[in-house]
Design a protein around this motif. Structure first.
Motif, short mmCIF file in Angstrom:
data_model
loop_
_atom_site.label_atom_id
_atom_site.label_comp_id
_atom_site.label_asym_id
_atom_site.label_seq_id
_atom_site.Cartn_x
_atom_site.Cartn_y
_atom_site.Cartn_z
N UNK A 1 39.74 42.18 27.59
CA UNK A 1 39.99 43.85 27.32
C UNK A 1 41.06 44.51 28.19
N UNK A 2 41.25 45.39 27.36
CA UNK A 2 42.40 46.34 28.17
C UNK A 2 41.81 46.51 29.69
N UNK A 3 42.74 46.46 30.67
CA UNK A 3 42.43 47.07 32.06
C UNK A 3 42.00 45.49 32.84
N UNK A 4 41.72 44.60 32.14
CA UNK A 4 41.28 43.26 32.99
C UNK A 4 42.39 42.75 33.75
N UNK A 5 43.58 43.00 33.43
CA UNK A 5 44.84 42.44 33.85
C UNK A 5 45.78 43.51 34.32
N UNK B 1 33.30 40.63 28.07
CA UNK B 1 32.84 41.78 28.30
C UNK B 1 32.28 42.18 29.70
N UNK B 2 32.95 41.87 30.57
CA UNK B 2 32.37 41.93 32.17
C UNK B 2 33.72 42.41 33.02
N UNK B 3 33.45 42.69 34.13
CA UNK B 3 34.35 43.18 35.41
C UNK B 3 34.90 41.95 35.96
N UNK B 4 35.76 42.26 36.91
CA UNK B 4 36.38 41.38 37.55
C UNK B 4 35.76 41.40 38.94
N UNK C 1 36.76 39.97 41.68
CA UNK C 1 37.63 40.25 42.89
C UNK C 1 38.59 41.29 42.56
N UNK C 2 39.19 41.99 43.64
CA UNK C 2 40.10 43.36 43.15
C UNK C 2 41.61 42.69 43.15
N UNK C 3 42.32 43.54 42.34
CA UNK C 3 43.72 43.26 42.50
C UNK C 3 44.34 42.06 41.86
N UNK C 4 45.37 41.92 42.14
CA UNK C 4 46.15 40.65 41.25
C UNK C 4 45.49 39.24 41.69
N UNK C 5 45.27 39.30 43.03
CA UNK C 5 44.53 37.90 43.35
C UNK C 5 43.17 37.82 42.43
N UNK C 6 42.50 39.05 42.45
CA UNK C 6 41.30 38.73 41.72
C UNK C 6 41.67 38.43 40.13
N UNK C 7 42.78 38.92 39.59
CA UNK C 7 42.77 38.67 38.00
C UNK C 7 43.32 36.96 37.86
N UNK C 8 43.86 36.45 39.40
CA UNK C 8 44.36 34.97 39.17
C UNK C 8 43.02 34.45 39.25
N UNK C 9 42.15 34.81 40.01
CA UNK C 9 40.65 34.10 40.38
C UNK C 9 40.17 34.10 38.73
N UNK C 10 39.91 35.30 38.20
CA UNK C 10 39.43 35.40 36.96
C UNK C 10 39.91 34.38 35.96
N UNK C 11 41.29 34.35 35.80
CA UNK C 11 41.88 33.20 35.00
C UNK C 11 41.40 31.78 35.52
N UNK C 12 41.30 31.47 36.72
CA UNK C 12 40.89 30.23 37.31
C UNK C 12 39.48 29.85 36.96
#
Length: 307
Positions: A44-48, A283-286, A288-299
């Motif tokens: 969803x928008x905002x996730x990345x 439909x969930x939050x991240x 971890x915060x920040x760019x690193x958290x978004x990378x971890x979400x993708x992983x």
């Protein structure tokens, strides 16, 4: 080995071959070959936003560049017609599919359709008609419907009949356009009328329309009833859409108690056997915060999809 530790030690260590080192760089990562997922995961928008910026269309490009070929946007109905149209055009250009948005005329979080009162029914149907036009603009097929709260002064059978009647009227609006409302049983509070998958299954059978199916949100179902796979299988014929969230916390897979790798494998194999395709709403939050958290979400999704 703990799933999170596995991600940190193996997937993250192999970042150059999975996400690419640019996932941790200051600029928005653009991969030459997006990872291929077995299932159609929909952010969803905002996730990345930390990686892609605040612009919605840069975020869509980021999603596609990282292998996510669908989008869900609960608030799409309230966006301007110009934005809805541009989102639809951008999704088409990127080869992405549109997931759910919410049919919400202001009565979803109050006692409404279960009452059988004319004013709630008329507002619901008015919102359904507006949703048809929104769906056309953004190329959506699925829309989330929440029947509201219990009417404590009526027997359960009467409330259920009122909800079924309202949904049948909505199907008269959606069917000519090949649109599907997906009913979502929720766990947010005990006042909600729709809370269990078997209850939703029964209502869909009673409505008896291809435009009325189940949104099986696995975070809500883990909280309300557990046995995610067994309940999923019992209701499979009426499920049209899935949503994801680990418990506790409602964050990405690998951060809680739900074995999403096994569940994703089950959905993939069962859908292939029945020649179906499902959008899997993130439909969930991240966690971890920040760019690193978004990378971890993708992983986390790469690891969970690797079955």
């Amino acid at each position: 080995m703990n799933r999170r530790n596995f991600l940190s030690k193996s997937v993250l260590a192999a970042g150059a071959s999975t996400l690419g080192t640019s996932a941790f760089a200051s600029e928005m990562p653009i991969s030459s070959a997006a990872p291929k997922y077995k299932l159609l995961y929909a952010p969803h928008f905002g996730m990345f936003e930390n990686s892609a910026g605040k612009d919605l269309f840069d975020q869509l490009k980021f999603m596609a560049d990282n292998g996510f070929m669908a989008l869900e946007d609960n608030g799409m109905l309230n966006r301007t017609t110009e934005t809805q149209t541009k989102i639809g055009e951008t999704l088409t250009k990127l080869g992405m599919k549109m997931g759910v948005f919410v049919v919400d005329g202001g009565d979803n979080w109050k006692t409404s359709l279960a009452t059988g009162k004319k004013e709630f029914l008329e507002n619901f149907l008015k919102t359904c008609r507006a949703s048809v036009e929104t769906a056309k603009r953004c190329n959506a097929k699925f829309m989330t419907v929440v029947p509201g709260y219990f009417e404590r002064n009526l027997p359960m059978g009467i409330q259920t009949s009122n909800v079924i009647d309202a949904l049948r009227r909505a199907c008269d609006i959606f069917e000519p356009h090949n649109l599907t409302m997906v009913l979502e049983p929720l766990s947010d509070n005990p006042d909600l009328f729709l809370r269990f998958s078997d209850q939703t299954f029964m209502i869909c059978k009673a409505v008896n329309s291809p435009s009325c199916k189940i949104l099986y949100d696995m975070w809500h179902m883990q909280r309300n009833q557990g046995r995610i796979v067994q309940n999923m299988d019992w209701c499979w014929d009426e499920i049209a859409y899935f949503q994801i969230g680990d418990e506790p916390g409602r964050k990405e897979p690998t951060t809680g108690e739900v074995n999403y790798k096994a569940i994703f494998k089950h959905i993939y194999e069962k859908s292939k056997a029945s020649n179906q395709e499902f959008i899997m709403g993130m439909e969930h939050g991240n966690f971890y915060k920040g760019k690193e958290g978004e990378a971890k979400l993708i992983e986390a999704y790469q690891w969970s999809d690797n079955f």
